[in-house]
Design a protein around this motif. Structure first.
Motif, PDB file in Angstrom:
ATOM      1  N   GLU A  60      51.652  18.444  47.495  1.00  0.00           N
ATOM      2  CA  GLU A  60      51.105  19.434  46.567  1.00  0.00           C
ATOM      3  C   GLU A  60      51.942  20.718  46.593  1.00  0.00           C
ATOM      4  O   GLU A  60      52.237  21.295  45.550  1.00  0.00           O
ATOM      5  CB  GLU A  60      49.644  19.771  46.916  1.00  0.00           C
ATOM      6  CG  GLU A  60      48.675  18.622  46.721  1.00  0.00           C
ATOM      7  CD  GLU A  60      48.674  17.622  47.888  1.00  0.00           C
ATOM      8  OE1 GLU A  60      49.150  17.951  49.008  1.00  0.00           O
ATOM      9  OE2 GLU A  60      48.217  16.493  47.672  1.00  0.00           O
ATOM     10  N   ALA A  61      52.327  21.139  47.789  1.00  0.00           N
ATOM     11  CA  ALA A  61      53.145  22.351  47.907  1.00  0.00           C
ATOM     12  C   ALA A  61      54.512  22.131  47.258  1.00  0.00           C
ATOM     13  O   ALA A  61      55.027  23.008  46.557  1.00  0.00           O
ATOM     14  CB  ALA A  61      53.317  22.735  49.377  1.00  0.00           C
ATOM     15  N   MET A  62      55.081  20.953  47.459  1.00  0.00           N
ATOM     16  CA  MET A  62      56.390  20.654  46.887  1.00  0.00           C
ATOM     17  C   MET A  62      56.333  20.584  45.365  1.00  0.00           C
ATOM     18  O   MET A  62      57.334  20.805  44.693  1.00  0.00           O
ATOM     19  CB  MET A  62      56.928  19.337  47.455  1.00  0.00           C
ATOM     20  CG  MET A  62      57.218  19.380  48.944  1.00  0.00           C
ATOM     21  SD  MET A  62      58.609  20.431  49.374  1.00  0.00           S
ATOM     22  CE  MET A  62      59.967  19.387  48.888  1.00  0.00           C
ATOM     23  N   MET A  82      53.963  27.906  49.524  1.00  0.00           N
ATOM     24  CA  MET A  82      54.784  27.891  50.740  1.00  0.00           C
ATOM     25  C   MET A  82      55.517  29.217  50.885  1.00  0.00           C
ATOM     26  O   MET A  82      55.621  29.988  49.937  1.00  0.00           O
ATOM     27  CB  MET A  82      55.770  26.717  50.725  1.00  0.00           C
ATOM     28  CG  MET A  82      56.831  26.764  49.664  1.00  0.00           C
ATOM     29  SD  MET A  82      57.992  25.360  49.699  1.00  0.00           S
ATOM     30  CE  MET A  82      57.049  24.078  48.919  1.00  0.00           C
ATOM     31  N   SER A  83      56.034  29.447  52.073  1.00  0.00           N
ATOM     32  CA  SER A  83      56.806  30.656  52.328  1.00  0.00           C
ATOM     33  C   SER A  83      58.148  30.566  51.596  1.00  0.00           C
ATOM     34  O   SER A  83      58.614  29.476  51.248  1.00  0.00           O
ATOM     35  CB  SER A  83      57.049  30.820  53.832  1.00  0.00           C
ATOM     36  OG  SER A  83      57.873  29.763  54.299  1.00  0.00           O
TER      37      SER A  83
END
Length: 106
Positions: free
Chosen positions: A31-33, A44-45
């Motif tokens: 999901e973050a990607m 994400m950072s």
């Protein structure tokens, strides 16, 4: 020459992220990607975005000899995120260089 110089800057980025203990062994979630916000900042950072999205995409473009972006502006985000941390100024300078030479007329 452009591919060589870009490859060198990507290597410098990786080495400096590792030197500053910002290189992460844990891959962000699917999901973050897939986050579509600028620099995936909602998921994400910035350093994770650099490691897991920016560097791999740039290396893939280089490996397949595709056209590299010619109007990039990542340095402003690096300044925004890291400017208050003196130890990260080398990372900012790498992005300043990368933005500058990729944006030069070809």
């Amino acid at each position: 020459m452009l591919y060589i110089k870009t490859t060198q800057k990507l290597q410098e980025l990786e080495e400096e992220l590792k030197r500053r203990s910002l290189w992460n062994l844990d891959v962000p979630s699917a999901e973050a990607m897939a986050d579509t916000s600028p620099f995936s900042c909602e998921a994400m950072s910035f350093e994770s975005w650099v490691q897991f999205i920016f560097i791999p995409k740039m290396r893939a473009l280089i490996a397949s000899r595709q056209v590299l972006p010619n109007n990039i502006a990542i340095a402003p985000m690096a300044h925004h995120v890291w400017n208050d941390v003196k130890e990260r100024h080398t990372l900012i300078m790498i992005f300043d260089d990368l933005d500058k030479f990729l944006s030069e007329p070809r």
